[in-house]
Design an enzyme around this catalytic site. Sequence first.
Site, PDB file in Angstrom:
ATOM      1  N   LYS A 213       0.818  -1.214   0.000  1.00 36.53           N
ATOM      2  CA  LYS A 213       0.000   0.000   0.000  1.00 36.53           C
ATOM      3  C   LYS A 213       0.857   1.271   0.000  1.00 36.53           C
ATOM      4  O   LYS A 213       2.023   1.247   0.338  1.00 36.53           O
ATOM      5  CB  LYS A 213      -1.005  -0.048   1.153  1.00 36.53           C
ATOM      6  N   ARG A 249      -3.035 -10.359   4.686  1.00 36.15           N
ATOM      7  CA  ARG A 249      -3.363 -10.473   3.255  1.00 36.15           C
ATOM      8  C   ARG A 249      -2.211  -9.858   2.470  1.00 36.15           C
ATOM      9  O   ARG A 249      -1.969  -8.663   2.576  1.00 36.15           O
ATOM     10  CB  ARG A 249      -4.676  -9.733   2.994  1.00 36.15           C
TER      11      ARG A 249
END
Length: 272
Positions: A213, A249
């Site tokens: 991210k 994840r």
Amino acid sequence: MTERALPLVMGVVNVTPDSFSDGGRWFDAEAAIAHGVELVAQGADLVDVGGESTRPGAARVEPEEELRRVVPVIRELAGRGIRVSVDTMRAATAAAAVEAGAEIINDVSAGLADEAMAEIAAATGARYVAMHWRGHSDRMDALAEYADVAREVRDELSARVDALVAAGVAADRLILDPGLGFAKRGEQNWELLARLDELQALGFPVLVGASRKRFLGAMLPEGAPVEERDLPTAVVSALSAEAGAWAVRVHDVVATRRALDVVGAWQSGRRG
Ligand code: PMM
């Protein structure tokens, strides 16, 4: 010192042409299936199959197109005995995915994007990831306003739990996720990670999705390729393990598996 199970590793299989993190390389059922199989060989405990990008600013995918992307991939992976979750905000996709063999519905909107979702989740009996979400990707950056991000994320997720349970979802099927990067700025993501215990205090398993991210990219030299976010991602996986996360994840399963092996060895050293 109490011994804690290491988090499960959820490997990401994006069947999308526009995901920021793997450049749409797996936009093809066969390639997606092969990628899922490879992630399991690398040590993923389950794979998360998604057909709609949630990258900041992303446009929505038509429901039929999302179904067309994910269902064949899920059917094949589940048929090979692989544990699969479906990354979708749509009830119809979730229902078809569970029918095709998915055992977890991973809904980044926690039921807010599709009012039929809670009922479908209840009817399927699948496990259900409720992620903290305030709005679709085209406007989520404007929604990152918090007086106390950890408290508000916990309280808003707690309200979603109440709504889901009221709709018939069994509480023991629920998993919570702080939704890193979804209506959160860099420092807000770090605060959520540092205060993960406050979310865990609600009493549900917690999934952490930090992989590749923007807030990790911000730590790297300007223009660094997205794969360079895999090392910081693996460190977040290790720290999430120490914090007691249920699962992480990730796109790069190898790095996270190695990081968790180190955590496991460290923990066994504590036991002597
Ligand atoms: N992040 C993305 C997609 N799905 N699901 C959960 N539960 N948690 C997350 O943080 C999350 C998610 C971001 O998109 P990507 O698939 O390109 O990483």
